[in-house]
Design an enzyme around this catalytic site. Structure first.
Site, PDB file in Angstrom:
ATOM      1  N   PHE A 158       0.864  -1.194   0.000  1.00 50.26           N
ATOM      2  CA  PHE A 158       0.000   0.000   0.000  1.00 50.26           C
ATOM      3  C   PHE A 158       0.899   1.243   0.000  1.00 50.26           C
ATOM      4  O   PHE A 158       1.884   1.308   0.732  1.00 50.26           O
ATOM      5  CB  PHE A 158      -0.864  -0.003   1.258  1.00 50.26           C
ATOM      6  CG  PHE A 158      -2.158   0.743   1.132  1.00 50.26           C
ATOM      7  CD1 PHE A 158      -3.361   0.071   0.977  1.00 50.26           C
ATOM      8  CD2 PHE A 158      -2.183   2.134   1.178  1.00 50.26           C
ATOM      9  CE1 PHE A 158      -4.559   0.759   0.881  1.00 50.26           C
ATOM     10  CE2 PHE A 158      -3.372   2.835   1.080  1.00 50.26           C
ATOM     11  CZ  PHE A 158      -4.564   2.141   0.933  1.00 50.26           C
ATOM     12  N   ALA A 187      -0.036  -2.016   5.773  1.00 50.67           N
ATOM     13  CA  ALA A 187       0.597  -1.906   7.085  1.00 50.67           C
ATOM     14  C   ALA A 187      -0.053  -2.837   8.114  1.00 50.67           C
ATOM     15  O   ALA A 187       0.614  -3.338   9.021  1.00 50.67           O
ATOM     16  CB  ALA A 187       0.516  -0.462   7.573  1.00 50.67           C
ATOM     17  N   PHE A 188      -1.345  -3.050   7.959  1.00 51.80           N
ATOM     18  CA  PHE A 188      -2.061  -3.895   8.921  1.00 51.80           C
ATOM     19  C   PHE A 188      -1.493  -5.311   8.951  1.00 51.80           C
ATOM     20  O   PHE A 188      -1.575  -5.993   9.992  1.00 51.80           O
ATOM     21  CB  PHE A 188      -3.547  -3.921   8.536  1.00 51.80           C
ATOM     22  CG  PHE A 188      -4.467  -4.262   9.658  1.00 51.80           C
ATOM     23  CD1 PHE A 188      -4.725  -3.341  10.669  1.00 51.80           C
ATOM     24  CD2 PHE A 188      -5.094  -5.495   9.712  1.00 51.80           C
ATOM     25  CE1 PHE A 188      -5.574  -3.645  11.709  1.00 51.80           C
ATOM     26  CE2 PHE A 188      -5.956  -5.817  10.749  1.00 51.80           C
ATOM     27  CZ  PHE A 188      -6.197  -4.890  11.754  1.00 51.80           C
ATOM     28  N   GLU A 189      -0.932  -5.756   7.850  1.00 55.71           N
ATOM     29  CA  GLU A 189      -0.399  -7.126   7.755  1.00 55.71           C
ATOM     30  C   GLU A 189       1.056  -7.216   8.207  1.00 55.71           C
ATOM     31  O   GLU A 189       1.619  -8.328   8.281  1.00 55.71           O
ATOM     32  CB  GLU A 189      -0.510  -7.642   6.313  1.00 55.71           C
ATOM     33  CG  GLU A 189      -1.911  -8.067   5.898  1.00 55.71           C
ATOM     34  CD  GLU A 189      -2.873  -6.911   5.660  1.00 55.71           C
ATOM     35  OE1 GLU A 189      -2.408  -5.824   5.227  1.00 55.71           O
ATOM     36  OE2 GLU A 189      -4.079  -7.088   5.927  1.00 55.71           O
ATOM     37  N   VAL A 235       1.373   4.961   5.967  1.00 56.62           N
ATOM     38  CA  VAL A 235      -0.038   5.275   6.143  1.00 56.62           C
ATOM     39  C   VAL A 235      -0.201   6.786   5.985  1.00 56.62           C
ATOM     40  O   VAL A 235       0.510   7.555   6.635  1.00 56.62           O
ATOM     41  CB  VAL A 235      -0.555   4.811   7.525  1.00 56.62           C
ATOM     42  CG1 VAL A 235      -2.074   4.903   7.573  1.00 56.62           C
ATOM     43  CG2 VAL A 235      -0.114   3.381   7.808  1.00 56.62           C
ATOM     44  N   HIS A 293     -10.036   5.489   9.485  1.00 57.88           N
ATOM     45  CA  HIS A 293      -9.344   4.229   9.165  1.00 57.88           C
ATOM     46  C   HIS A 293      -7.853   4.361   9.467  1.00 57.88           C
ATOM     47  O   HIS A 293      -7.222   3.447   9.999  1.00 57.88           O
ATOM     48  CB  HIS A 293      -9.564   3.904   7.681  1.00 57.88           C
ATOM     49  CG  HIS A 293      -9.120   2.532   7.282  1.00 57.88           C
ATOM     50  ND1 HIS A 293      -9.724   1.394   7.753  1.00 57.88           N
ATOM     51  CD2 HIS A 293      -8.131   2.111   6.459  1.00 57.88           C
ATOM     52  CE1 HIS A 293      -9.122   0.334   7.234  1.00 57.88           C
ATOM     53  NE2 HIS A 293      -8.143   0.741   6.450  1.00 57.88           N
ATOM     54  N   ARG A 343      10.356  11.794   3.896  1.00 64.64           N
ATOM     55  CA  ARG A 343      10.921  10.779   4.815  1.00 64.64           C
ATOM     56  C   ARG A 343      11.328   9.490   4.102  1.00 64.64           C
ATOM     57  O   ARG A 343      11.774   8.545   4.742  1.00 64.64           O
ATOM     58  CB  ARG A 343       9.886  10.475   5.915  1.00 64.64           C
ATOM     59  CG  ARG A 343       9.745  11.636   6.874  1.00 64.64           C
ATOM     60  CD  ARG A 343       8.444  11.644   7.647  1.00 64.64           C
ATOM     61  NE  ARG A 343       8.416  12.787   8.560  1.00 64.64           N
ATOM     62  CZ  ARG A 343       8.192  14.051   8.181  1.00 64.64           C
ATOM     63  NH1 ARG A 343       7.952  14.340   6.887  1.00 64.64           N
ATOM     64  NH2 ARG A 343       8.219  15.036   9.060  1.00 64.64           N
TER      65      ARG A 343
HETATM   66  N1  INI Z   1      -2.515   0.315   4.454  1.00 65.00           N
HETATM   67  C1  INI Z   1      -1.376   1.014   4.418  1.00 65.00           C
HETATM   68  O1  INI Z   1      -0.285   0.431   4.452  1.00 65.00           O
HETATM   69  N2  INI Z   1      -1.425   2.369   4.329  1.00 65.00           N
HETATM   70  C2  INI Z   1      -2.594   3.064   4.302  1.00 65.00           C
HETATM   71  O2  INI Z   1      -2.556   4.322   4.208  1.00 65.00           O
HETATM   72  C3  INI Z   1      -3.803   2.333   4.355  1.00 65.00           C
HETATM   73  N3  INI Z   1      -5.070   3.039   4.308  1.00 65.00           N
HETATM   74  O3  INI Z   1      -5.090   4.272   4.292  1.00 65.00           O
HETATM   75  O4  INI Z   1      -6.121   2.424   4.282  1.00 65.00           O
HETATM   76  C4  INI Z   1      -3.742   0.924   4.422  1.00 65.00           C
HETATM   77  N4  INI Z   1      -4.866   0.192   4.451  1.00 65.00           N
HETATM   78  C5  INI Z   1      -4.854  -1.234   4.153  1.00 65.00           C
HETATM   79  C6  INI Z   1      -4.598  -2.093   5.385  1.00 65.00           C
HETATM   80  O5  INI Z   1      -3.256  -1.964   5.824  1.00 65.00           O
HETATM   81  C7  INI Z   1      -4.838  -3.569   5.067  1.00 65.00           C
HETATM   82  O6  INI Z   1      -3.929  -4.013   4.086  1.00 65.00           O
HETATM   83  C8  INI Z   1      -6.248  -3.839   4.556  1.00 65.00           C
HETATM   84  O7  INI Z   1      -7.215  -3.329   5.444  1.00 65.00           O
HETATM   85  C9  INI Z   1      -6.486  -5.371   4.385  1.00 65.00           C
HETATM   86  O8  INI Z   1      -6.330  -6.055   5.620  1.00 65.00           O
END
Ligand code: INI
Length: 159
Positions: A29, A63-65, A86, A93, A132
């Site tokens: 992402f 990032a969530f993963e 992010v 979110h 950054r």
């Molecule tokens: N993931 C990111 O790495 N950066 C972001 O800005 C972001 N936004 O804004 O939604 C983001 N969302 C996806 C999240 O990390 C998961 O991959 C997704 O929800 C599936 O689990």
């Protein structure tokens, strides 16, 4: 503390890379940014003496993963570098992804007893992120890689 010849060591660990195996976990992402963070991390590890064959790069959706992949990667690497970006959007979110990803990376570090260099950018704008990721504020991917190596040296000196 002293080194093997009795000379005093500096108080901080040194980012020595020789003999280390490092995993870099990269969120796709915002890949315009995360590819730059990855380049910074790879370059920093290479400058610290780590060959390309001692670096594993793995991509995850976002990032969530990052935390789960960091835990998996820690199993057969000396340290892990977590990279993501992010950028605040119109909803809350952002707050959930930032807080859970950062908490998760810390949990992964403590649970696995392996350093996790934290290279997750949390920015208001794309411009801040570019600054950054190799721009005027440096490269936080490189900083995270060096932090992980430094922690390995700290551990060695304490054990
Ligand atoms: N993931 C990111 O790495 N950066 C972001 O800005 C972001 N936004 O804004 O939604 C983001 N969302 C996806 C999240 O990390 C998961 O991959 C997704 O929800 C599936 O689990």
């Amino acid at each position: 503390m002293n080194d093997s010849r009795g000379a005093p060591l500096p108080d901080s660990g040194l980012p020595r890379g020789e003999g280390r195996r490092i995993a870099i976990v990269v969120a796709r992402f915002n890949d315009l940014i995360t590819e730059r963070l990855e380049r910074g991390a790879r370059d920093a590890l290479a400058r610290s003496g780590i060959g390309a064959d001692s670096i594993t790069v793995v991509k995850v959706p976002g990032a969530f993963e990052l935390p789960l992949a960091c835990r998996w990667a820690a199993a057969d690497h000396d340290a892990v570098v977590a990279l993501g970006c992010v950028i605040r959007g119109a909803t809350d979110h952002y707050d959930y992804v930032c807080s859970q990803a950062s908490r998760g990376c810390m949990d992964a570090m403590v649970a696995t007893d392996k350093p996790v260099g934290f290279g997750l950018l949390t920015c208001e704008t794309l411009e801040q992120a570019l600054d950054r990721a190799g721009g005027k504020v440096g490269n936080k991917g490189a900083d995270a890689a060096l932090a992980a190596l430094e922690m390995l040296d700290v551990r060695d000196r304490l054990s």
